[in-house]
Design an enzyme around this catalytic site. Sequence first.
Site, PDB file in Angstrom:
ATOM      1  N   CYS A  49      42.466  51.411  41.524  1.00  0.00           N
ATOM      2  CA  CYS A  49      41.121  51.716  41.038  1.00  0.00           C
ATOM      3  C   CYS A  49      40.174  50.537  41.227  1.00  0.00           C
ATOM      4  O   CYS A  49      38.951  50.710  41.222  1.00  0.00           O
ATOM      5  CB  CYS A  49      41.172  52.123  39.573  1.00  0.00           C
ATOM      6  SG  CYS A  49      41.870  50.862  38.476  1.00  0.00           S
ATOM      7  N   HIS A 104      46.087  35.258  49.612  1.00  0.00           N
ATOM      8  CA  HIS A 104      45.341  36.271  48.858  1.00  0.00           C
ATOM      9  C   HIS A 104      46.284  37.308  48.267  1.00  0.00           C
ATOM     10  O   HIS A 104      46.175  37.648  47.082  1.00  0.00           O
ATOM     11  CB  HIS A 104      44.319  36.950  49.771  1.00  0.00           C
ATOM     12  CG  HIS A 104      43.537  38.037  49.090  1.00  0.00           C
ATOM     13  ND1 HIS A 104      42.445  37.776  48.295  1.00  0.00           N
ATOM     14  CD2 HIS A 104      43.704  39.389  49.079  1.00  0.00           C
ATOM     15  CE1 HIS A 104      41.968  38.921  47.812  1.00  0.00           C
ATOM     16  NE2 HIS A 104      42.720  39.910  48.272  1.00  0.00           N
TER      17      HIS A 104
END
Length: 439
Positions: A49, A104
Amino acid sequence: MNIVMLGLNHKTAPVEVREALAVSGSDMTAALTRLRALPISEGVLLSTCNRSEVYAVVDDPAGVDGALVDYFLGLALALHGRELTREQLLPYLYRRHGLEAVQHLFRVAAGLDSMIIGETQILGQVRNAHRDAVQAQTVGKVMHQLFHQAITVGKRAQTETRIGQSAVSVSYAAVELARKVFRSLEGRRCLAIGAGETAKLTLRHLLSAGVREPIVANRTLDRAESLVREIGGRAIPLDKVPEALSEVDVVISSTGAPGYVVTRQQVEEAVRARRGRPIFLFDIAVPRDIDPAVAQVAGAYLYDIDDLEAVISANLAERAQEARKVERIIAGELERFRQWAASLAVVPTIRMLREKIDAIREQELARTFNRLPDLTDHQREVIAAMTVTLINKILNDPTQQLKGMAGEGSASQAIETVHRLFDLQRHRAEPAVENGSAP
């Protein structure tokens, strides 16, 4: 061959853009099928989300960006009917290449890139993204290694630090405070005043901590009954709260009422009925639901939203401190991945060297067996096995040295020397992962 990541998240894109690129479980197969059509050799889609990111192994880092942008535009249209233009999407995208992409992903898996630092749900989502890509056959050696190490980073962050152990939401802070007060919530009873999302979330935390038979009170009884059907317990109208106070150990109040829902007199009567057993009340409503004078009642302990926010602030500071420990874990795993990726550069040379020496071994075995025709099958097997062991022992040190030199970034000269010494077919191997942006 290089690793590239392109994506967006809650920091760079508003919710309406994130929704357009979100991929649910039922759509993941179709999304990964589209991924196979791109000019990449391996790929994984991480979609939650709060983020949508593609991690890919490519030959041309500079030339793949356009294809990845088109991929996201295609997903928005195919899955959600959203027709975005490149100009609309590009401002929200970020790109990482090489070890920056690896770092990352490690930070994502450890919860350092989440909306709430240290949240643990993202690790399961990283694991699921890898699993889905495996099932869709879009991963190979590099993505397997990358995501396995990312999962390791996430696990180490959770087990070796306290990054995710302190409450940083109001509802969870209330439950943690109640747990500290009672030491254990096992078998305790609670009353939730209000049936909204905050009440639901708080009750779920309480139930997972061992609370039994919750009571839910709400001005609209239908809403209380609906929540009880979902989580269990008993629903009562709001005017029955005074009677319920004497039955419970913990009260969580989160209504939108304009005045006090719980008064000092009601709590005094409840404490008398409880015969000395304390009652803890958490008022997480704004404006407040519980009369502040309740704090003066002996045997009643009241905490309001400011008390809980103070707990959260202290816990956020603790998480920031723990985040530094997680960064050290990431740095170590990043170096381990760099060395593994660099070692891929010498793999073709090691393979060619082994193939050439094994071919020589086979030829010499054949000649030897021809000169010794009376050998039994068992004797031939023993001799053949001995030659394999001999070659493995001879090649072990050079193989490890080559891999070590690759990890140090000094393998090029050694590769050239091995090719010349053993007259191997020239094979130029590019490093598996570059550090920094594409040239």
